[in-house]
Every structure is written in structure tokens, then in C-alpha cells.
Design an enzyme around this catalytic site. Structure first.
Site, PDB file in Angstrom:
ATOM      1  CB  SER A 136      -5.454  -1.040  16.337  1.00  0.00           C
ATOM      2  OG  SER A 136      -4.065  -0.866  16.612  1.00  0.00           O
ATOM      3  CG  ASN A 195       0.731   1.034  15.707  1.00  0.00           C
ATOM      4  OD1 ASN A 195       1.307   0.210  15.630  1.00  0.00           O
ATOM      5  ND2 ASN A 195      -0.228   1.519  16.545  1.00  0.00           N
ATOM      6  CG  ASP A 196      -2.568  -2.230  14.126  1.00  0.00           C
ATOM      7  OD1 ASP A 196      -1.930  -2.370  15.294  1.00  0.00           O
ATOM      8  OD2 ASP A 196      -3.616  -1.749  14.000  1.00  0.00           O
ATOM      9  CB  ILE A 197       0.629  -2.922   8.107  1.00  0.00           C
ATOM     10  CG1 ILE A 197       1.025  -1.604   8.100  1.00  0.00           C
ATOM     11  CG2 ILE A 197      -0.937  -3.147   8.216  1.00  0.00           C
ATOM     12  CD1 ILE A 197       0.669  -1.015   6.716  1.00  0.00           C
ATOM     13  CB  VAL A 198       5.436  -1.669  10.469  1.00  0.00           C
ATOM     14  CG1 VAL A 198       5.090  -1.337   8.820  1.00  0.00           C
ATOM     15  CG2 VAL A 198       4.764  -0.511  11.068  1.00  0.00           C
TER      16      VAL A 198
END
Length: 480
Positions: free
Chosen positions: A449, A408-411
Site C-alpha cells: 500500500s 502492514n496496514d492492519i497493525v
């Protein structure tokens, strides 16, 4: 009973093995041998310390070592890779709490020695540590007290901070950042009171000062980590690893144990370096990490337009059959589903069809540094196709298909486009620049997150809903 010379030689040998272990962990191919260096080094350290001069009470020590070893073996056999991050956090908490207990005991022994000397009771039998204290000059005792204060403060912060990190990683504590009214001022106020208590203690105040100091440090550790969001937990785990090392080093000075000093310094410095590297990878301020000052929303998040468009296995397989280049981005969802072996088989089939397949690994993918690398190595994915973010980010515009598995967050493009996002400024994998992006995800939720991801709503993104392992398995029979 072994002489001090044997113990010192063993400490040097164990220290060398620990250094070799840390050095070997930087390379996947050498990692297994590096782990064995660490295991042997710890075995040498425990045996030679336990049977060193001045050590007794074997009737209590040996059963405790056996019980602890059995528990450790059982936990290691049963824990899944998905639970490894919270296990690491839990182990950090043990180190912190041990530092607090040892420091308390050290001061009680110091007081016992001073009381005996005041009564001229030099004939009284002392423990090995108390006998060491009895030989110290007044200025050396002052340094001992400083070591006690440092060990209690760092150990207590590490303990409660690690407990909260464990809770957030295990899903038992809300992953969103939470602070009490007053925020950082509460932490600063508690730290100032700890300093005042330390001064009182050094000037002869009673044991009560150390008890209150520990209680305040427990609060600081709890409040610091509660104020950090789930997206930043990988950095937190690394930071707590460093804290636990410094706590162990402080206890090493207190006990005059060279091996604890060296080992603690190795863990503390390596953890700090890793935290710094990860902070650079996430565009975070290192001091802010230490003070628990990041992970919260800066303002209202940008509105997301569009809708998530689903696709089935046949549609994904069709695109893969027509693609020449494929990039796979693994995340914690792959670990939860234990999909690494299915992904490995997918890679094998695609490469056998002549397609270029590579993995893109973000520095904080998963919930522990190196989490994805370990999973892929376990599934026997070739090392040479597993690339770091900086190595592959420029290649996405030339990529036909990108498959995001449980990330999720890393893309998340909001890191670049939305200054109010909790991850604003964090370097991310620019997967949306690929021709088409398939996101393998259980549902439409925001994930661990709690941060919404505009990638899921882009025109070239299709949502491949379902359990990651089942979804990848469903593709295998449809590929050419």
C-alpha cells in the site's frame, strides 16, 4: 431437446443449491460441502439451459463449453493461493464484458425484429431470443431497452474496474491511488452523458448511443478503481463482485432467464452486504466506496521517530520459550512466502509446550475477504484458535509475544494516531500493546500500500527480517 418445464424445474433446483452454497461458506467446517453445492448447481444450470427449448448451434456451443472448461480446469490447478485475489478480479471482468456483449446483441436482435415486422416479414426465421422479442408489446420493449442500458453500464464499469483491480493486485499497476485532473467531476460528467445517451436511445436513437455509453462506462470503471489505493483493494474486490452480480441479473431480465436473475441477485446482494460489513470494519463510508472516493492521503503524514531494530532467530526463539501467551497475526506476506504450513508447525510445537497460542485475523487481512482463514484451514490450523479482530483486540495487553507475519496496514497504529494517514480511522489490531512484537518481514520497505508503519519503530518491536517461511523454519529447531 428438453421442455420448458424441465428447464424451469432445473432452475429452481440450481437456485436452491446456490443458496445452500452461500450459506455453507459462512462456516469453515462446511465450506468444502458448500463449494460442491455450487459446482453441482452450476452444472445443472449449464446443462439444462444448453438443451432447453429454442437453443441451437450445438456445433459451436459444445466446443466452446469444452474449451472453456479445459481452460478453467488448468487455471484452477495452476493458480497459487497468493494469486487467488487477482484471479477473482479477472473472473469478475469476464462477467462484466459478457453482460456488455449480450446487451449489444439483444438490441441488435430487437432492431432486426422491428425491421422484419415493418416489412411484414413475419415468416422470417428468428433466433430464440428474437422470437421472444417478437411477442413483446411496446411497453415491454421499453423495459427491454432499460435492461439493455443498465446491463451495458454496470457491465462496462465492472469490466474495466476489475481489470485495474487485477493489475493492482498482481503488481502490474501501481497500488497508489491515481486520478486525472478533475477527479470526481470527470466521473460525474461521464455519468451524466451516459444518462443523456440512455434517454436518446429510449427515444429511438441509433445503436451508436449504446457504443458511446459503453465507452464512457469503461472510462468510469477504469478511473474509479485507479483512484483507490492498494490498502483498500479487498473492499474493491468485494464491491466488484456485487457489480458483476447485478450485471448478470440485468442480462437475466433481458433474456427472460429466471436462473440468471436469481443467481445475479444472490451474487449482487451478497457482495453488497460483504462490502458493507468490510466498510464498517475499516470505518469507511459505503457510498464513498461505490464512488471510488477513498484511499488517498488527506495531508502530510506524521513524522516517525526512532529506527527499526533487527533481531535474529535465536532472540525470537528465546522470547517464545519464555512466553505463556502468543498471538500470531498473518498477512499477505505469509501467503506470498507460502509459510502457512511452517506457521502451523510452529503452533503445534508451542502448544505442545503448554503455551496459549491464538491467531488474530483482521477482516481485510490479505487481498481478499477470508484469505487468511483459507490459508490456515489449508495448513490444518484448529478453527477454535483463529479469532476475529473484535474477539481478540482487548487481549493484546495481556499477551507476552505477538508475531506479525507479512502484515502492514492492519497493525498500523497510524490509523488511530495520525488523522492524515490514508487509513485514518480504520480499526486495526492493536499489537503494539503486547509485551513484545516481532515483525516477520522481507525488508524495510513500506509494502504493497506504500504506507509507512510506526509500529516498526516502537521500543517493544523487533524486526525479524527474511522470507517468512525460512524465518519460521529457523525458529522450529530452537524452541524447547
Amino acid at each position: 431437446m428438453l421442455g420448458q418445464g424441465f428447464v424451469s424445474a432445473a432452475a429452481i433446483a440450481a437456485s436452491v443449491l446456490f443458496v445452500l452454497s452461500l450459506g455453507g461458506l459462512s462456516n469453515q467446517e462446511k465450506a468444502k460441502r458448500a463449494v460442491w453445492y455450487g459446482i453441482v448447481g452450476m452444472g445443472v444450470a449449464v446443462v439444462f439451459t444448453a438443451f432447453g427449448p429454442g437453443i441451437g448451434n450445438y456445433w459451436l456451443m459444445i466446443p466452446m463449453i469444452v474449451i472453456g472448461s479445459v481452460i478453467g480446469w488448468k487455471v484452477a490447478k495452476q493458480v497459487a493461493m497468493t494469486e487467488m485475489p487477482q484471479l477473482v478480479a479477472a473472473l469478475h471482468s469476464f462477467v462484466g464484458l459478457a453482460a456488455v456483449f449480450v446487451a449489444w446483441n439483444a438490441d441488435l436482435e430487437r432492431r432486426r425484429v422491428l425491421a422484419a415486422q415493418a416489412l411484414d416479414a413475419t415468416h422470417q426465421e428468428f433466433s430464440a431470443f428474437a422470437a421472444l422479442v417478437a411477442t413483446k408489446a411496446p411497453d415491454e420493449l421499453t423495459f427491454l431497452q432499460l435492461e439493455v442500458v443498465f446491463a451495458i453500464f454496470i457491465g462496462a464499469v465492472t469490466f474495466t474496474g476489475s481489470v485495474i483491480a487485477f493489475g493492482k493486485l498482481a503488481g502490474k499497476v501501481d497500488g497508489k491511488p491515481h486520478k486525472l485532473p478533475g477527479g470526481h467531476m470527470l466521473n460525474a460528467g461521464a455519468a451524466v452523458v451516459c444518462l443523456l445517451l440512455a434517454i436518446l436511445y429510449l427515444n429511438g436513437a441509433g445503436f451508436w448511443t449504446l457504443l458511446i455509453l459503453a465507452a464512457l462506462a469503461f472510462f468510469i470503471g477504469w478511473h474509479l478503481i485507479m483512484g483507490i489505493g492498494g490498502a483498500d483493494m479487498p473492499v474493491v474486490v468485494s464491491m466488484l463482485n456485487s457489480y458483476s452480480g447485478w450485471a448478470a441479473a440485468a442480462i437475466g431480465f433481458t433474456l427472460s432467464n429466471d436462473l440468471l436473475i436469481v443467481t445475479g441477485a444472490l451474487v449482487g446482494s451478497s457482495g453488497a452486504i460483504l462490502s458493507y460489513i468490510m466498510c464498517k470494519a475499516m470505518n469507511r463510508n459505503f457510498v464513498s466506496v461505490i464512488l471510488g472516493g477513498f484511499g488517498g492521503t488527506q495531508g502530510p503524514a506524521a513524522e516517525i521517530e526512532g529506527e527499526q531494530v533487527a533481531i535474529d532467530a535465536a532472540g525470537v526463539a528465546s522470547s517464545l520459550n519464555n512466553a505463556d501467551s502468543v498471538v500470531i497475526v498473518p498477512g499477505y506476506g505469509m501467503a506470498v512466502a507460502q509459510a502457512q504450513n511452517a506457521v502451523s508447525e510452529l503452533v503445534r510445537k508451542l502448544r505442545s509446550a503448554g503455551k496459549e497460542v491464538r491467531f488474530a485475523i483482521h477482516p481485510v487481512a490479505g487481498r481478499l475477504p477470508g484469505h487468511m482463514n483459507v490459508l490456515l484451514a489449508e495448513a490444518r490450523v484448529p478453527y477454535d484458535i483463529v479469532l476475529e479482530m473484535d474477539e481478540i483486540n482487548d487481549d493484546f495487553p495481556k499477551t507476552d509475544v505477538t508475531i506479525v507475519i507479512g502484515s502492514n496496514d492492519i497493525v498500523n497504529p497510524a490509523a488511530q494516531d495520525d488523522p492524515n494517514s490514508p487509513i485514518a480511522g480504520m480499526p486495526v489490531l492493536e499489537v503494539w500493546k503486547s509485551t513484545v512484537v516481532f515483525v516477520c518481514k522481507r525488508g524495510q520497505g513500506t509494502g504493497y500500500s506504500g504506507i509507512e508503519n510506526p509500529l516498526f519503530y516502537k521500543d517493544n518491536t523487533r524486526m525479524f527480517y527474511g522470507d517468512a517461511r525460512e524465518s519460521i523454519d529457523s525458529l522450529l529447531s530452537l524452541l524447547d
